[in-house]
Design a protein around this motif. Sequence first.
Motif, PDB file in Angstrom:
ATOM      1  N   ILE A 107       0.848  -1.194   0.000  1.00 47.88           N
ATOM      2  CA  ILE A 107       0.000   0.000   0.000  1.00 47.88           C
ATOM      3  C   ILE A 107       0.884   1.245   0.000  1.00 47.88           C
ATOM      4  O   ILE A 107       2.060   1.185   0.361  1.00 47.88           O
ATOM      5  CB  ILE A 107      -0.940   0.067   1.235  1.00 47.88           C
ATOM      6  CG1 ILE A 107      -0.140   0.023   2.529  1.00 47.88           C
ATOM      7  CG2 ILE A 107      -1.987  -1.026   1.176  1.00 47.88           C
ATOM      8  CD1 ILE A 107      -0.992   0.176   3.775  1.00 47.88           C
ATOM      9  N   THR A 149       0.453   5.424   1.087  1.00 52.30           N
ATOM     10  CA  THR A 149      -0.509   6.334   1.727  1.00 52.30           C
ATOM     11  C   THR A 149      -0.900   7.497   0.834  1.00 52.30           C
ATOM     12  O   THR A 149      -1.927   8.128   1.065  1.00 52.30           O
ATOM     13  CB  THR A 149       0.046   6.882   3.056  1.00 52.30           C
ATOM     14  OG1 THR A 149       1.271   7.557   2.796  1.00 52.30           O
ATOM     15  CG2 THR A 149       0.265   5.783   4.071  1.00 52.30           C
ATOM     16  N   TYR A 204      -5.889   4.600  -0.794  1.00 56.96           N
ATOM     17  CA  TYR A 204      -5.620   4.539   0.642  1.00 56.96           C
ATOM     18  C   TYR A 204      -6.315   5.694   1.357  1.00 56.96           C
ATOM     19  O   TYR A 204      -7.075   5.485   2.294  1.00 56.96           O
ATOM     20  CB  TYR A 204      -4.111   4.602   0.907  1.00 56.96           C
ATOM     21  CG  TYR A 204      -3.752   4.489   2.385  1.00 56.96           C
ATOM     22  CD1 TYR A 204      -3.645   3.243   2.998  1.00 56.96           C
ATOM     23  CD2 TYR A 204      -3.523   5.623   3.163  1.00 56.96           C
ATOM     24  CE1 TYR A 204      -3.327   3.124   4.340  1.00 56.96           C
ATOM     25  CE2 TYR A 204      -3.206   5.516   4.506  1.00 56.96           C
ATOM     26  CZ  TYR A 204      -3.106   4.265   5.089  1.00 56.96           C
ATOM     27  OH  TYR A 204      -2.799   4.152   6.431  1.00 56.96           O
ATOM     28  N   TYR A 206      -2.317   2.278   9.119  1.00 51.38           N
ATOM     29  CA  TYR A 206      -1.895   1.486   7.954  1.00 51.38           C
ATOM     30  C   TYR A 206      -1.846   0.001   8.262  1.00 51.38           C
ATOM     31  O   TYR A 206      -2.074  -0.826   7.382  1.00 51.38           O
ATOM     32  CB  TYR A 206      -0.556   1.990   7.410  1.00 51.38           C
ATOM     33  CG  TYR A 206       0.682   1.608   8.194  1.00 51.38           C
ATOM     34  CD1 TYR A 206       0.950   2.158   9.430  1.00 51.38           C
ATOM     35  CD2 TYR A 206       1.604   0.700   7.676  1.00 51.38           C
ATOM     36  CE1 TYR A 206       2.097   1.823  10.129  1.00 51.38           C
ATOM     37  CE2 TYR A 206       2.754   0.356   8.370  1.00 51.38           C
ATOM     38  CZ  TYR A 206       2.991   0.917   9.596  1.00 51.38           C
ATOM     39  OH  TYR A 206       4.123   0.565  10.286  1.00 51.38           O
ATOM     40  N   ARG A 250      -5.064  -1.439   7.279  1.00 52.03           N
ATOM     41  CA  ARG A 250      -5.243  -1.546   5.833  1.00 52.03           C
ATOM     42  C   ARG A 250      -4.528  -2.783   5.273  1.00 52.03           C
ATOM     43  O   ARG A 250      -5.005  -3.396   4.324  1.00 52.03           O
ATOM     44  CB  ARG A 250      -4.724  -0.278   5.152  1.00 52.03           C
ATOM     45  CG  ARG A 250      -5.038  -0.184   3.657  1.00 52.03           C
ATOM     46  CD  ARG A 250      -6.529  -0.118   3.379  1.00 52.03           C
ATOM     47  NE  ARG A 250      -6.859  -0.126   1.954  1.00 52.03           N
ATOM     48  CZ  ARG A 250      -8.082  -0.348   1.486  1.00 52.03           C
ATOM     49  NH1 ARG A 250      -9.089  -0.555   2.318  1.00 52.03           N
ATOM     50  NH2 ARG A 250      -8.310  -0.351   0.197  1.00 52.03           N
TER      51      ARG A 250
END
Length: 850
Positions: free
Chosen positions: A124, A126, A131, A501, A504
């Motif tokens: 991922i 940010t 995101y 995070y 996520r």
Amino acid sequence: MERYNFKDFEQKWQNNWNEKKLFRAKLDKNKKKFYCLEMFPYPSGNIHMGHVRNYTIGDVLSRYKKLQGFNVLHPMGWDSFGLPAENAAKQNNLDPKIWTQTNIERMKFQLKKLGLSIDWEREISTCSPDYYKYQQIFFLELFDKGLVYRKESYVNWDPIDQTVLANEQVIEGKGWRSGAIVERKKLNQWFFNITKFSQELLDGLDKLDQWPNKVKTMQKNWIGRSFGCEINFKIEGDLPVNEIKCYTTRPDTLFGFSFLAVSPDHPISTFYNENKEFLKFKDDCSKTGTTEESIAQAEKIGFKTNLLAINPLNNKKVPVYFANFVLMDYGFGAIFGCPAHDQRDLDFANKYNLEILPVVKPENEDNTFKITKLAYTGPGLIFNSDFLNDLKAPNESISETIKILENKNIGKKKINFRLKDWGISRQRYWGCPIPIAYNKQNEALKIPLESLPIKLPDKINLNTTGNPLEHAKEWKNIKINGEDCVMETDTLDTFVDSSWYFLRFCSPKNDKYGFSKDEVDYWMPVDQYIGGVEHAILHLLYSRFFTRALENKNNEFNITEPFLGLFTQGMVCHETYKNEDGAWLNPKEVESSNGKDYFVKGNPKKRVKVGTSESMSKSKKNTIDPEEMITNYGADAVRLFILSDSPPEKDVQWSDQGMLAAYKFIQKFWLIHQSIKNEIFSTNENKMENTVEMEFQKFTNEIIDKITKNLNNFHYNVIIANFHETYNFLSKLKINKIKKSILSENYLKILTIMSPVIPHIASECINQIQNKDETNWPNIDKKFLEKKKLQIVVQLNGKKRGLITCDANTDEDQLLTLIKSDGQYKKFFKDMKIIKTIYVKDRLVNLILK
RNA sequence: GCCCUCGUGGUGAAAUUGGUAGACACAAAGGACUUAAAAUCCUUGCCGCUUGCGGAGUGCCAGUUCGAGUCUGGCCGAGGGCACCA
């Protein structure tokens, strides 16, 4: 014999893992999970040795847990919003997005070369709308829960660049770029109400038994809980002020009250807005230095008002001052001054000739106890205090005084926290847009969910004054429910990006919400979080807060502590070098023939001054490029070296010799592997020796035991020592005296336990011996750990005199007989009697002689 | 100023519950192999008596204990965090 060609083999195995998708994490409720997370990097351009250390530690753990049969989640991502991208883009006339993306690709390539066991499908970033869309949703959720609010607050303002500066951009009170003297400016800004959770965040620490104490105390101090009392003082004088509230932790010293002081920003300061002398005083207050230390040590100055405060206990009237040392944002911005028992109050009282009445005396003093230069803050007895006299300070006196004050309705018990709400507004382009817009009445309206994400505008001109988003006219104008509105142009602090995070990573592709309940329920909390101690306070506290804020009023999510285990690794250091002109030099530019005298490479006349070893940094040029090291020595050798020598929680010293030694170890091991492999596959039959077989099996089981324990305790440097022991043992082992099945079985176990640290060569060696992929962490066969022959320490009067070899389970009497018959102890027994025997089973005998 | 952590050979360090201090490695010196070098292997913590042995020894001082690197108290030194928090 052929050398180990790490380039080919490392590439071969990295491809192999990649093709087999070996590190892909899949939810499987029948398997026990292990979530291993390292702090994700900021994509600054290239990985540095700190990353190598951090991700190697995490990788060793992940691979170990996988071999143990855990379902491992080991993801990686990018903390990709932030100031450096904006600055770099400005300087080079680039788009921050492109700059960031290029860096990510470069660093990803470098990380892959390290052979990390990462599930790259969960990557991922940010700064991607995929995101931050969910971050905007979370922001609105917190808004609805009343955990987000807006208030006026001070920022560092650069008057030349017309921009807000982060604290680290203020250098000696001046803007880092313009050099202009930084001003304080009030702006309307967004805040997270972290203080609402002060007590919870404090209490939660007690349950985090897999966190370093150091980090827990740092957080405890940061939250800074104190127990005390608020007191309402009646005020007389020439202003419409009837009372001023103060907070104190020492209400028991109220009879020593000799002045009341308020902050220059206190609400009553509005009555002095026209007063030139007051304005000058306020100006003087802001002139004290900029470093924390100089602020703390600045001279105490005050401004006397015509007000008088009344002591509620004895109706004595004392003057009211503005004072520079009173902070507006702690307590009520007002204090009651008790000079005898507070050093700051004493300094102030001495300067302005205020009364100093001691009310606590040490136990060994009488009523003539006086205070002059040094305030007394220790324990003792209350005196000079009417009905409080003779109470024991502080424990008895504080609680007793609070009771009396509460009964008289003068004050009440209060708990205060040092923690302040988290200001999340940044006047920057390269950050997550705040999903708020303002209507004509300047009311803050939520952006409707269906309009999310609010994406950053592309192709924006960064060379503007202030926040570039202010100038993005088209982007700013937005309609909400048909009403013309203007977008909020502040973006979120990047600490917000990194505060969730880890959630996520559990559901990186979910396009409905930031995560899915199923996956978070399975994977969270993070079992082991690994990163630098520099994040001990802010990042970890913010993450703990954000998790709690999501959990608040939410039946679908019930995690409060995101990180079960925390490990903080030390820094990677290197000596620093300066040339004769005082300019920093990179280790590559420096040479030495004898290890003592250094000179500029290729120029023996130019001497180099060697400085202390410090954390690798670009500014001091004492960096070593990881990619170059991997190219020269291979990933396994780099991994081996970065873990060797120092325990991972301590700073490690980079050394070229150490790096070379690690490389040599890999080569040496390859040679010995060839001979063991040849022996296993040879057809010649040799005479077996049972003792050699036994010795080998004993060693194997002992080393499994040691390495397992060292892995569990993060003693990774000792594991490297265990590898050397293993090599030394194998190099002396008579492998042709061992049955081939025993040889290969035990050797495979050894290779397996080495594989978390040096996965490429270990995989190749394993593959050359057996032809299946699945390997598991070997079990220990306890019967090989039992020792048949023991060496027992013989102590006489507590001093070691020798060793005695005997069978296991030899009893005390048998041992005594053995010792007495041994000639070497004879001289000690002469004219002596044994008056006491201490026997620690299988370990030591201590005879007390007289 | 307050809080926390750590002090072990030339260096990085190791040492379950108090129980053989210095594993493992780096450096240096000496030695072996070699025509020589590189590579490799072996030996070496300190002091004393030329061997063997004895002594001291984990920052300093005391204490607890048969026994302390490890536990307790005090001191010294280094590093880190917070910082006018009432």
